[in-house]
Design a protein around this motif. Structure first.
Motif, PDB file in Angstrom:
ATOM      1  N   ALA A 145       0.839  -1.204   0.000  1.00 52.52           N
ATOM      2  CA  ALA A 145       0.000   0.000   0.000  1.00 52.52           C
ATOM      3  C   ALA A 145       0.874   1.254   0.000  1.00 52.52           C
ATOM      4  CB  ALA A 145      -0.950  -0.005   1.196  1.00 52.52           C
ATOM      5  N   HIS A 146       1.971   1.249   0.763  1.00 46.91           N
ATOM      6  CA  HIS A 146       2.909   2.379   0.748  1.00 46.91           C
ATOM      7  C   HIS A 146       3.478   2.561  -0.665  1.00 46.91           C
ATOM      8  CE1 HIS A 146       2.781   2.879   5.010  1.00 46.91           C
ATOM      9  NE2 HIS A 146       3.606   1.894   5.327  1.00 46.91           N
ATOM     10  N   ILE A 147       3.845   1.441  -1.287  1.00 44.79           N
ATOM     11  CA  ILE A 147       4.409   1.497  -2.641  1.00 44.79           C
ATOM     12  C   ILE A 147       3.383   2.065  -3.612  1.00 44.79           C
ATOM     13  CG2 ILE A 147       5.190   0.048  -4.573  1.00 44.79           C
ATOM     14  CD1 ILE A 147       6.549  -1.735  -2.354  1.00 44.79           C
ATOM     15  N   ASP A 148       2.139   1.591  -3.558  1.00 47.26           N
ATOM     16  CA  ASP A 148       1.084   2.117  -4.431  1.00 47.26           C
ATOM     17  C   ASP A 148       0.946   3.632  -4.262  1.00 47.26           C
ATOM     18  OD1 ASP A 148       0.238  -0.242  -5.744  1.00 47.26           O
ATOM     19  OD2 ASP A 148      -1.211  -0.718  -4.163  1.00 47.26           O
ATOM     20  N   ARG A 149       0.915   4.085  -3.005  1.00 49.86           N
ATOM     21  CA  ARG A 149       0.732   5.516  -2.717  1.00 49.86           C
ATOM     22  C   ARG A 149       1.901   6.342  -3.253  1.00 49.86           C
ATOM     23  NH1 ARG A 149       3.109   8.234   1.040  1.00 49.86           N
ATOM     24  NH2 ARG A 149       3.642   6.404   2.288  1.00 49.86           N
ATOM     25  N   LEU A 150       3.127   5.906  -2.981  1.00 49.95           N
ATOM     26  CA  LEU A 150       4.297   6.655  -3.430  1.00 49.95           C
ATOM     27  C   LEU A 150       4.427   6.660  -4.947  1.00 49.95           C
ATOM     28  CD1 LEU A 150       6.851   5.546  -0.718  1.00 49.95           C
ATOM     29  CD2 LEU A 150       6.049   7.894  -1.115  1.00 49.95           C
ATOM     30  N   LEU A 151       4.169   5.531  -5.579  1.00 52.28           N
ATOM     31  CA  LEU A 151       4.240   5.489  -7.045  1.00 52.28           C
ATOM     32  C   LEU A 151       3.197   6.409  -7.661  1.00 52.28           C
ATOM     33  CD1 LEU A 151       4.948   1.719  -7.812  1.00 52.28           C
ATOM     34  CD2 LEU A 151       6.546   3.647  -7.926  1.00 52.28           C
ATOM     35  N   ALA A 152       1.979   6.413  -7.132  1.00 51.03           N
ATOM     36  CA  ALA A 152       0.938   7.304  -7.650  1.00 51.03           C
ATOM     37  C   ALA A 152       1.357   8.761  -7.494  1.00 51.03           C
ATOM     38  CB  ALA A 152      -0.388   7.041  -6.929  1.00 51.03           C
ATOM     39  N   GLU A 153       1.910   9.096  -6.352  1.00 52.85           N
ATOM     40  CA  GLU A 153       2.364  10.471  -6.108  1.00 52.85           C
ATOM     41  C   GLU A 153       3.476  10.873  -7.076  1.00 52.85           C
ATOM     42  OE1 GLU A 153       3.971  13.155  -2.364  1.00 52.85           O
ATOM     43  OE2 GLU A 153       3.252  11.117  -1.980  1.00 52.85           O
ATOM     44  N   ALA A 154       4.280   9.901  -7.482  1.00 52.08           N
ATOM     45  CA  ALA A 154       5.397  10.160  -8.392  1.00 52.08           C
ATOM     46  C   ALA A 154       5.003  10.037  -9.861  1.00 52.08           C
ATOM     47  CB  ALA A 154       6.540   9.185  -8.089  1.00 52.08           C
ATOM     48  N   GLY A 155       3.728   9.753 -10.150  1.00 49.58           N
ATOM     49  CA  GLY A 155       3.285   9.634 -11.532  1.00 49.58           C
ATOM     50  C   GLY A 155       3.574   8.273 -12.146  1.00 49.58           C
ATOM     51  N   SER A 156       3.468   7.230 -11.337  1.00 50.79           N
ATOM     52  CA  SER A 156       3.730   5.875 -11.801  1.00 50.79           C
ATOM     53  C   SER A 156       2.722   4.932 -11.156  1.00 50.79           C
ATOM     54  CB  SER A 156       5.168   5.466 -11.447  1.00 50.79           C
ATOM     55  OG  SER A 156       5.491   4.213 -12.013  1.00 50.79           O
ATOM     56  N   ASP A 157       2.906   3.638 -11.362  1.00 46.87           N
ATOM     57  CA  ASP A 157       2.080   2.630 -10.703  1.00 46.87           C
ATOM     58  C   ASP A 157       2.781   1.278 -10.760  1.00 46.87           C
ATOM     59  OD1 ASP A 157       1.507   1.293 -13.195  1.00 46.87           O
ATOM     60  OD2 ASP A 157      -0.168   2.649 -13.530  1.00 46.87           O
ATOM     61  N   LYS A 158       2.168   0.280 -10.130  1.00 50.77           N
ATOM     62  CA  LYS A 158       2.805  -1.033 -10.028  1.00 50.77           C
ATOM     63  C   LYS A 158       3.010  -1.716 -11.367  1.00 50.77           C
ATOM     64  CE  LYS A 158      -1.552  -3.221  -8.753  1.00 50.77           C
ATOM     65  NZ  LYS A 158      -2.249  -3.849  -7.635  1.00 50.77           N
ATOM     66  N   GLY A 159       2.287  -1.321 -12.393  1.00 49.56           N
ATOM     67  CA  GLY A 159       2.486  -1.879 -13.726  1.00 49.56           C
ATOM     68  C   GLY A 159       3.747  -1.388 -14.397  1.00 49.56           C
ATOM     69  N   ALA A 160       4.385  -0.358 -13.827  1.00 48.15           N
ATOM     70  CA  ALA A 160       5.596   0.230 -14.411  1.00 48.15           C
ATOM     71  C   ALA A 160       6.845  -0.073 -13.589  1.00 48.15           C
ATOM     72  CB  ALA A 160       5.413   1.747 -14.551  1.00 48.15           C
ATOM     73  N   ILE A 161       6.757  -1.041 -12.673  1.00 46.76           N
ATOM     74  CA  ILE A 161       7.926  -1.383 -11.857  1.00 46.76           C
ATOM     75  C   ILE A 161       8.997  -2.025 -12.738  1.00 46.76           C
ATOM     76  CG2 ILE A 161       8.779  -2.823  -9.968  1.00 46.76           C
ATOM     77  CD1 ILE A 161       6.044  -2.463  -8.622  1.00 46.76           C
ATOM     78  N   LEU A 162      10.212  -1.496 -12.632  1.00 42.18           N
ATOM     79  CA  LEU A 162      11.352  -1.991 -13.408  1.00 42.18           C
ATOM     80  C   LEU A 162      12.163  -3.024 -12.639  1.00 42.18           C
ATOM     81  CD1 LEU A 162      12.556   1.435 -14.820  1.00 42.18           C
ATOM     82  CD2 LEU A 162      11.200  -0.310 -16.013  1.00 42.18           C
ATOM     83  N   SER A 163      12.227  -2.870 -11.326  1.00 43.40           N
ATOM     84  CA  SER A 163      12.936  -3.858 -10.510  1.00 43.40           C
ATOM     85  C   SER A 163      12.443  -3.765  -9.074  1.00 43.40           C
ATOM     86  CB  SER A 163      14.453  -3.685 -10.581  1.00 43.40           C
ATOM     87  OG  SER A 163      14.887  -2.630  -9.773  1.00 43.40           O
ATOM     88  N   CYS A 164      12.593  -4.910  -8.376  1.00 41.83           N
ATOM     89  CA  CYS A 164      12.126  -5.001  -7.003  1.00 41.83           C
ATOM     90  C   CYS A 164      13.098  -5.868  -6.215  1.00 41.83           C
ATOM     91  CB  CYS A 164      10.731  -5.628  -6.988  1.00 41.83           C
ATOM     92  SG  CYS A 164      10.104  -5.963  -5.340  1.00 41.83           S
ATOM     93  N   GLN A 165      13.454  -5.391  -5.031  1.00 40.49           N
ATOM     94  CA  GLN A 165      14.242  -6.187  -4.095  1.00 40.49           C
ATOM     95  C   GLN A 165      13.419  -6.331  -2.821  1.00 40.49           C
ATOM     96  OE1 GLN A 165      16.023  -3.207  -5.348  1.00 40.49           O
ATOM     97  NE2 GLN A 165      16.370  -4.525  -7.099  1.00 40.49           N
ATOM     98  N   ILE A 166      13.257  -7.573  -2.391  1.00 40.05           N
ATOM     99  CA  ILE A 166      12.496  -7.862  -1.180  1.00 40.05           C
ATOM    100  C   ILE A 166      13.455  -8.471  -0.161  1.00 40.05           C
ATOM    101  CG2 ILE A 166      10.601  -9.192  -0.172  1.00 40.05           C
ATOM    102  CD1 ILE A 166       9.277  -9.128  -2.965  1.00 40.05           C
TER     103      ILE A 166
END
Length: 122
Positions: free
Chosen positions: A49-70
């Motif tokens: 949910a934090h990621i969704d919120r921050l990406l939306a604020e930055a003009g992006s979304d989860k469909g545009a993720i280029l890389s992820c480290q967990i």
């Protein structure tokens, strides 16, 4: 194509910014849960949910993720995290991802996620 050296930062604190945007890429700081009393599923939902919120604020979304480290302090939580992740990830847009076991700064945190995403063009 024009490039810019301008870096935009979101939610700048003394130690870190929650996000930086540069040349159409969005870099998120490691995201952790606010309520660490939750188990892996609850903490994972909060982080996403934090990621969704921050990406939306930055003009992006989860469909545009280029890389992820967990980062998980205990790989025994891998299946529980993946159950929540699989329900969240954009169908057809699963990003390149690495999941590693690592000791986190706060022992109550069961997950930390770092994301790089493309910004949507206007």
């Amino acid at each position: 194509m024009e490039t810019s050296n301008k870096v935009e930062r979101l939610h700048v604190g003394k130690r870190l910014s929650e996000a930086a945007i540069h040349n159409g890429a969005v870099y998120l700081a490691g995201q952790i849960a606010d309520d660490t009393a939750q188990g892996i599923a609850g903490q994972t939902r909060q982080v996403l949910a934090h990621i969704d919120r921050l990406l939306a604020e930055a003009g992006s979304d989860k469909g545009a993720i280029l890389s992820c480290q967990i980062y998980l302090p205990d790989m025994a939580d891998f299946a529980g995290m993946n159950e929540v992740w699989d329900a969240w990830v954009a169908p057809g847009h699963a990003p390149p991802r690495a999941t590693v076991e690592a000791k986190l700064a706060d022992p109550a945190c069961l997950i930390e996620v770092v994301i790089v995403a493309a910004q949507h063009r206007e």
